[in-house]
Design a protein around this motif. Structure first.
Motif, short mmCIF file in Angstrom:
data_model
loop_
_atom_site.label_atom_id
_atom_site.label_comp_id
_atom_site.label_asym_id
_atom_site.label_seq_id
_atom_site.Cartn_x
_atom_site.Cartn_y
_atom_site.Cartn_z
N VAL A 230 -12.10 -1.08 1.90
CA VAL A 230 -10.96 -1.44 1.06
C VAL A 230 -10.33 -2.72 1.60
CG1 VAL A 230 -10.43 0.94 0.37
CG2 VAL A 230 -9.42 0.01 2.46
N THR A 231 -9.33 -3.21 0.89
CA THR A 231 -8.61 -4.41 1.31
C THR A 231 -7.87 -4.15 2.62
OG1 THR A 231 -8.27 -4.94 -1.02
CG2 THR A 231 -6.91 -6.14 0.58
N GLN A 232 -7.88 -5.15 3.49
CA GLN A 232 -7.12 -5.05 4.74
C GLN A 232 -5.73 -5.63 4.53
OE1 GLN A 232 -8.61 -3.46 7.60
NE2 GLN A 232 -9.90 -2.94 5.83
N TYR A 233 -4.74 -4.75 4.54
CA TYR A 233 -3.37 -5.16 4.23
C TYR A 233 -2.59 -5.50 5.49
CZ TYR A 233 -4.33 -3.23 -0.39
OH TYR A 233 -4.86 -2.98 -1.63
N SER A 234 -1.61 -6.39 5.33
CA SER A 234 -0.68 -6.69 6.41
C SER A 234 0.53 -5.77 6.30
CB SER A 234 -0.24 -8.16 6.34
OG SER A 234 0.37 -8.43 5.09
N HIS A 235 1.45 -5.92 7.23
CA HIS A 235 2.63 -5.06 7.23
C HIS A 235 3.41 -5.23 5.93
CE1 HIS A 235 2.03 -4.18 11.47
NE2 HIS A 235 1.90 -5.47 11.70
N PRO A 236 3.76 -4.15 5.24
CA PRO A 236 4.58 -4.28 4.03
C PRO A 236 6.03 -4.60 4.38
CG PRO A 236 4.19 -1.98 4.51
CD PRO A 236 3.38 -2.76 5.50
N ASP A 237 6.77 -5.03 3.40
CA ASP A 237 8.19 -5.34 3.57
C ASP A 237 8.93 -4.09 4.05
OD1 ASP A 237 10.85 -6.08 3.37
OD2 ASP A 237 10.58 -7.18 1.49
N LEU A 238 9.73 -4.25 5.11
CA LEU A 238 10.48 -3.10 5.63
C LEU A 238 11.45 -2.53 4.59
CD1 LEU A 238 11.31 -4.26 9.28
CD2 LEU A 238 9.70 -2.49 8.57
N MET A 239 11.95 -3.39 3.70
CA MET A 239 12.88 -2.93 2.67
C MET A 239 12.19 -2.05 1.63
SD MET A 239 15.86 -4.07 3.51
CE MET A 239 15.33 -3.74 5.20
N SER A 240 10.86 -2.02 1.66
CA SER A 240 10.12 -1.20 0.68
C SER A 240 9.75 0.17 1.22
CB SER A 240 8.85 -1.93 0.24
OG SER A 240 7.93 -2.04 1.32
N LEU A 241 10.11 0.47 2.46
CA LEU A 241 9.72 1.73 3.06
C LEU A 241 10.30 2.94 2.34
CD1 LEU A 241 9.76 1.03 6.92
CD2 LEU A 241 7.79 1.28 5.41
N TRP A 242 11.46 2.76 1.70
CA TRP A 242 12.06 3.90 0.98
C TRP A 242 11.17 4.32 -0.19
CZ3 TRP A 242 13.56 3.71 -4.16
CH2 TRP A 242 13.63 2.44 -4.75
N LEU A 243 10.41 3.36 -0.73
CA LEU A 243 9.48 3.71 -1.80
C LEU A 243 8.33 4.59 -1.29
CD1 LEU A 243 9.29 0.25 -3.64
CD2 LEU A 243 10.27 2.38 -4.54
#
Length: 468
Positions: A230-243
């Motif tokens: 699969v795609t290798q993702y980087s760290h997501p936005d910390l503000m999106s963790l609630w999602l």
């Protein structure tokens, strides 16, 4: 020959190690890991071979007048029917994933008849998975590995405590080899089998050694690539963790419903076949016919679902298609796993989690485009979310997804999703699926014993002569 090898092996341990029992256990766990890895690799290649043979037969006997799905029906039906027959005839405990049987054996509640289970699980699993049923190969790998552990325990005549440790070591080796995930294999025993596992430094080392050796052997025979590309993702936005936390809450509810549907499906099948062999085999023949046709007409809702994960994560489906796939794969997974066919539910669960996670990610991307740039990150988190909710082993789910996909930077979203799913499932009274399956097995076993005792007692009572 075997006694000569065993005696010389014991002399080797006695001569070079001071703590002889501990050293013997570690060396035996190494040997079990090698066997579990080789068995898992052989099982994997066997599935590929029998699937290719089925496709070859379908292509050979189909033409413009006879469509491929029509040829697939009798072939898959025969394969599944044979799998159901040998399971019910020789080793009923080899049905399903086999993991509840291992947990029961570790508690001393279930026997381990490895002489029967190993061949039945191996060949029955090949036939069931090769027919196109929505089953995973990890369940058979775990049960095969654990039974290999008991086989070695019996051959070397280790004590009861050490035999339990080797049983757990074999299970860890089987899961590690099945998913190319040594840490997940280790954690599965420590976390999922925590109530049965006899914790000690030596037994824990045995589990580690078996999982590591099984993975090494598996990689030597196959390759070192991740199971899922699969795609290798980087760290997501910390503000999106609630999602991701919200996604976990959704999986907590779905996991409870999914577990209840598994038990309800098993009850439905039991009501149909009443543990009579011809009815049980008839169900296999029918399911084989259904999945034989689906494997040609709509393969996305058949098979284990592992091959579907990269397609879903890669964005090849729209929201409507994802929802339909999720619904239909839920049905096919329940019909396959609930039937008692020799196969696991790990892989189908991971596929379902990916589908719902991607669906959630696309919706979140439309609603919060400034927070969500890649919907695929929710698909990766979803793989672990549903697993954590159903099995109630969040750490295992986190490690399993990371090792399967090599997405190590996704660890924080995975932790949030898996813990959220576990919290909701526990708050709503949900229980681990394998614990419920073991309890159900024990209740049915006790009921059958009581019925058999009553039948024997009634047969001893001579009928009274009405003339007297």
């Amino acid at each position: 020959m075997s006694s000569f090898f065993i005696n010389n092996f014991r002399r080797f341990v006695d001569r070079f190690f001071t703590r002889k029992s501990s050293a013997l256990l570690i060396w035996l766990s190494v040997f079990i890991g090698v066997l579990a890895g080789a068995m898992s690799a052989l099982f994997d290649h066997g599935i590929i071979w029998i699937s290719e043979l089925r496709l070859y037969l379908i292509a050979t006997y189909s033409d413009s007048a006879v469509p491929m799905w029509a040829v697939a029906i009798p072939i898959s039906s025969l394969m599944a029917g044979l799998a159901f027959y040998i399971t019910h005839r020789f080793a009923p405990e080899a049905g399903g994933s086999g993991i509840p049987e291992i947990e029961g054996a570790m508690e001393g509640m279930r026997p381990v008849r490895w002489k029967r289970v190993i061949p039945v699980k191996f060949f029955g699993g090949l036939l069931a998975l090769g027919s196109g049923m929505a089953l995973g190969r990890e369940g058979p790998s775990v049960q095969l590995g654990a039974n290999l552990g008991r086989m070695i325990s019996d051959i070397f005549k280790v004590n009861k405590v050490d035999a339990q440790a080797l049983l757990a070591a074999g299970a860890a080796g089987g899961l590690a080899a099945a998913f190319n995930a040594p840490l997940a294999g280790i954690m599965f025993v420590i976390e999922e089998m925590r109530s049965q596992f006899n914790y000690s430094l030596t037994s824990t080392k045995s589990v580690f050694m078996s999982a590591v050796m099984a993975t090494i052997v598996m990689r030597l025979i196959t390759d070192q690539d991740a199971v899922v590309t699969v795609t290798q993702y980087s760290h997501p936005d910390l503000m999106s963790l609630w999602l991701y936390l919200l996604l976990g809450f959704c999986f907590g509810v779905i996991g409870i419903l999914f577990n209840r549907m598994i038990l309800a499906t098993q009850d439905m099948y039991l009501l149909i076949h009443k543990n009579q062999r011809w009815r049980f085999v008839s169900i296999g023949l029918f399911l084989g016919a259904i999945f034989g046709a689906l494997s040609i007409v709509q393969p996305d809702i058949a098979f284990s679902g592992i091959e579907l994960i990269p397609e879903v994560e890669g964005g090849h489906y729209l929201m409507g298609g994802l929802l339909m796939l999720f619904m239909f794969r839920t049905i096919t997974t329940l019909l396959s796993f609930g039937s008692g066919a020799p196969g696991g539910v790990f892989a189908p669960t991971l596929a379902l989690g990916t589908l719902f996670g991607m669906l959630f990610g696309l919706a979140a991307q439309q609603l919060f485009p400034h927070l969500v740039t890649d919907a695929g990150t929710f698909a990766i988190a979803g793989m672990g979310g549903l697993f954590a909710a159903t099995v109630r082993a969040p750490i295992t789910g986190i490690l399993l997804v990371i090792e399967m996909t090599s997405n190590y930077e996704m660890i924080l979203p995975l932790i949030v999703t898996c813990l959220g799913a576990t919290m909701v499932a526990q708050s709503l009274g949900g229980r681990p699926i394998y614990t419920q399956l073991l309890e159900r097995t024990m209740k049915l076993s006790m009921r059958r014993k009581r019925q058999e005792t009553t039948r024997k007692a009634m047969s001893r009572v001579a009928p009274t002569d009405p003339k007297e």
